[in-house]
Design a protein around this motif. Sequence first.
Motif, PDB file in Angstrom:
ATOM      1  N   LEU A  68       0.881  -1.239  -0.036  1.00 39.77           N
ATOM      2  CA  LEU A  68      -0.251   0.011  -0.009  1.00 39.77           C
ATOM      3  C   LEU A  68       0.785   1.361  -0.149  1.00 39.77           C
ATOM      4  N   LYS A  69       0.587   2.212  -0.787  1.00 40.72           N
ATOM      5  CA  LYS A  69       1.375   3.508  -0.814  1.00 40.72           C
ATOM      6  C   LYS A  69       0.364   4.521  -0.664  1.00 40.72           C
ATOM      7  N   PRO A  70      -0.179   4.871   0.327  1.00 44.00           N
ATOM      8  CA  PRO A  70      -1.390   5.988   0.855  1.00 44.00           C
ATOM      9  C   PRO A  70      -0.631   7.184   0.738  1.00 44.00           C
ATOM     10  N   THR A  71      -1.423   8.193   0.412  1.00 40.57           N
ATOM     11  CA  THR A  71      -0.981   9.739   0.559  1.00 40.57           C
ATOM     12  C   THR A  71      -0.961  10.010   1.973  1.00 40.57           C
ATOM     13  N   VAL A  72      -0.073  11.062   2.334  1.00 38.04           N
ATOM     14  CA  VAL A  72      -0.146  11.290   3.698  1.00 38.04           C
ATOM     15  C   VAL A  72      -1.421  11.529   4.446  1.00 38.04           C
ATOM     16  N   LEU A  73      -2.169  12.402   3.451  1.00 36.67           N
ATOM     17  CA  LEU A  73      -3.606  12.655   3.957  1.00 36.67           C
ATOM     18  C   LEU A  73      -4.668  11.833   3.435  1.00 36.67           C
ATOM     19  N   GLY A  74      -5.430  11.144   4.260  1.00 37.95           N
ATOM     20  CA  GLY A  74      -6.477  10.361   3.789  1.00 37.95           C
ATOM     21  C   GLY A  74      -7.676  10.994   3.743  1.00 37.95           C
ATOM     22  N   PHE A  75      -8.862  10.349   3.510  1.00 34.44           N
ATOM     23  CA  PHE A  75     -10.115  10.959   3.430  1.00 34.44           C
ATOM     24  C   PHE A  75     -11.156  10.056   4.264  1.00 34.44           C
ATOM     25  N   GLY A  76     -11.410  10.543   5.611  1.00 26.17           N
ATOM     26  CA  GLY A  76     -12.394   9.919   6.119  1.00 26.17           C
ATOM     27  C   GLY A  76     -13.807  10.208   5.988  1.00 26.17           C
ATOM     28  N   CYS A  77     -14.675   9.418   5.296  1.00 23.99           N
ATOM     29  CA  CYS A  77     -15.753   9.630   4.730  1.00 23.99           C
ATOM     30  C   CYS A  77     -17.149   9.510   5.781  1.00 23.99           C
ATOM     31  N   MET A  78     -16.883   9.319   6.717  1.00 22.15           N
ATOM     32  CA  MET A  78     -17.975   9.128   7.603  1.00 22.15           C
ATOM     33  C   MET A  78     -19.265  10.187   7.677  1.00 22.15           C
ATOM     34  N   LEU A  79     -18.898  11.400   7.652  1.00 18.47           N
ATOM     35  CA  LEU A  79     -19.740  12.330   7.767  1.00 18.47           C
ATOM     36  C   LEU A  79     -20.309  13.086   6.283  1.00 18.47           C
ATOM     37  N   THR A  80     -19.571  12.517   5.156  1.00 14.27           N
ATOM     38  CA  THR A  80     -19.848  13.037   3.800  1.00 14.27           C
ATOM     39  C   THR A  80     -21.007  12.495   3.399  1.00 14.27           C
ATOM     40  N   SER A  81     -21.825  13.469   2.856  1.00 13.86           N
ATOM     41  CA  SER A  81     -23.183  13.118   2.029  1.00 13.86           C
ATOM     42  C   SER A  81     -23.081  13.663   0.753  1.00 13.86           C
ATOM     43  N   ASP A  82     -21.935  14.015   0.171  1.00 12.42           N
ATOM     44  CA  ASP A  82     -22.041  14.586  -1.151  1.00 12.42           C
ATOM     45  C   ASP A  82     -20.839  13.812  -1.920  1.00 12.42           C
ATOM     46  N   ALA A  83     -20.916  13.027  -2.872  1.00 14.73           N
ATOM     47  CA  ALA A  83     -20.321  12.362  -3.529  1.00 14.73           C
ATOM     48  C   ALA A  83     -19.206  13.070  -4.337  1.00 14.73           C
ATOM     49  N   SER A  84     -19.618  14.310  -4.713  1.00 18.06           N
ATOM     50  CA  SER A  84     -18.665  15.182  -5.286  1.00 18.06           C
ATOM     51  C   SER A  84     -17.472  15.848  -4.559  1.00 18.06           C
ATOM     52  N   VAL A  85     -17.758  15.723  -3.305  1.00 22.13           N
ATOM     53  CA  VAL A  85     -16.545  16.242  -2.334  1.00 22.13           C
ATOM     54  C   VAL A  85     -15.653  15.159  -2.271  1.00 22.13           C
ATOM     55  N   ILE A  86     -16.007  13.636  -2.392  1.00 24.00           N
ATOM     56  CA  ILE A  86     -15.052  12.718  -2.426  1.00 24.00           C
ATOM     57  C   ILE A  86     -14.247  12.484  -3.918  1.00 24.00           C
ATOM     58  N   GLU A  87     -14.915  12.753  -4.915  1.00 17.84           N
ATOM     59  CA  GLU A  87     -14.484  12.843  -6.194  1.00 17.84           C
ATOM     60  C   GLU A  87     -13.564  14.019  -6.310  1.00 17.84           C
ATOM     61  N   GLN A  88     -13.709  15.133  -5.852  1.00 17.27           N
ATOM     62  CA  GLN A  88     -12.661  16.305  -5.767  1.00 17.27           C
ATOM     63  C   GLN A  88     -11.468  15.760  -4.877  1.00 17.27           C
ATOM     64  N   ALA A  89     -11.470  15.290  -3.763  1.00 18.21           N
ATOM     65  CA  ALA A  89     -10.570  14.886  -3.217  1.00 18.21           C
ATOM     66  C   ALA A  89      -9.480  14.085  -3.926  1.00 18.21           C
ATOM     67  N   ALA A  90     -10.312  12.877  -4.398  1.00 16.07           N
ATOM     68  CA  ALA A  90      -9.455  11.996  -5.498  1.00 16.07           C
ATOM     69  C   ALA A  90      -8.853  13.061  -6.830  1.00 16.07           C
ATOM     70  N   ASP A  91      -9.509  14.025  -7.264  1.00 13.24           N
ATOM     71  CA  ASP A  91      -8.899  14.785  -8.200  1.00 13.24           C
ATOM     72  C   ASP A  91      -7.668  15.480  -7.770  1.00 13.24           C
ATOM     73  N   ILE A  92      -7.468  15.854  -6.669  1.00  8.48           N
ATOM     74  CA  ILE A  92      -6.344  16.640  -6.058  1.00  8.48           C
ATOM     75  C   ILE A  92      -5.481  15.691  -5.506  1.00  8.48           C
ATOM     76  N   GLY A  93      -5.674  14.272  -5.732  1.00  8.82           N
ATOM     77  CA  GLY A  93      -4.622  13.571  -5.270  1.00  8.82           C
ATOM     78  C   GLY A  93      -4.606  12.412  -4.154  1.00  8.82           C
ATOM     79  N   ILE A  94      -5.611  12.685  -3.410  1.00 10.57           N
ATOM     80  CA  ILE A  94      -5.789  11.901  -2.315  1.00 10.57           C
ATOM     81  C   ILE A  94      -6.205  10.428  -2.824  1.00 10.57           C
ATOM     82  N   ASN A  95      -5.488   9.498  -2.393  1.00  5.40           N
ATOM     83  CA  ASN A  95      -5.772   8.142  -2.815  1.00  5.40           C
ATOM     84  C   ASN A  95      -6.239   7.168  -1.551  1.00  5.40           C
ATOM     85  N   TRP A  96      -6.532   7.706  -0.483  1.00 10.33           N
ATOM     86  CA  TRP A  96      -6.812   6.661   0.764  1.00 10.33           C
ATOM     87  C   TRP A  96      -8.324   7.199   1.225  1.00 10.33           C
TER      88      TRP A  96
END
Length: 182
Positions: A1-29
Amino acid sequence: LKPTVLGFGCMLTSDASVIEQAADIGINWFDTARGYQNGNNERMVGAALKSRRDKIHVTSKTQAKTKADAFAHLDKTLSELQTDHIDVWYLHSHQTPATVPDELFDAQDEAVKAGKVRFKGVSFHGGHKEMIPFLIEKGRTDVLLVSYNFSMDPEMDALVDKAAAAGLGVVAMKVMAGGFRS
């Protein structure tokens, strides 16, 4: 596994576009759980990340108390995430060794052998002084997901170092401690 230093805990996220944008800027966890938002969180995360599944790491958690329930949770998780495997499957929110029976570790072992899970994990919000040594000695876990922040006992650093020295991956959650200093 080669995670980015900053990951995304999705627990409280209710908008898929926020997750998509995180992936767009390079977060991979990306981390979710079977129980988040009554299962809706996994469904949303799966939809948001499906097109880039081969470029990211997806983790999920189960609070199952039996092997049979753990397998049922895993199959539902894979379906909701629209994937054939998850990168880390955590036994979620175990503060004491007594809450983690061997049958749950057995379920993880079987899930890895079946190719449904790449790595086995345990998550906990408390009980670090007991859980980290227990999991090191048990030798059946690859990754720990632990609360870790400036408000914790300074002994936490030594515990994290011991886990790392034993070859365990350590993922920190609640790193901002809710913004409060005690």
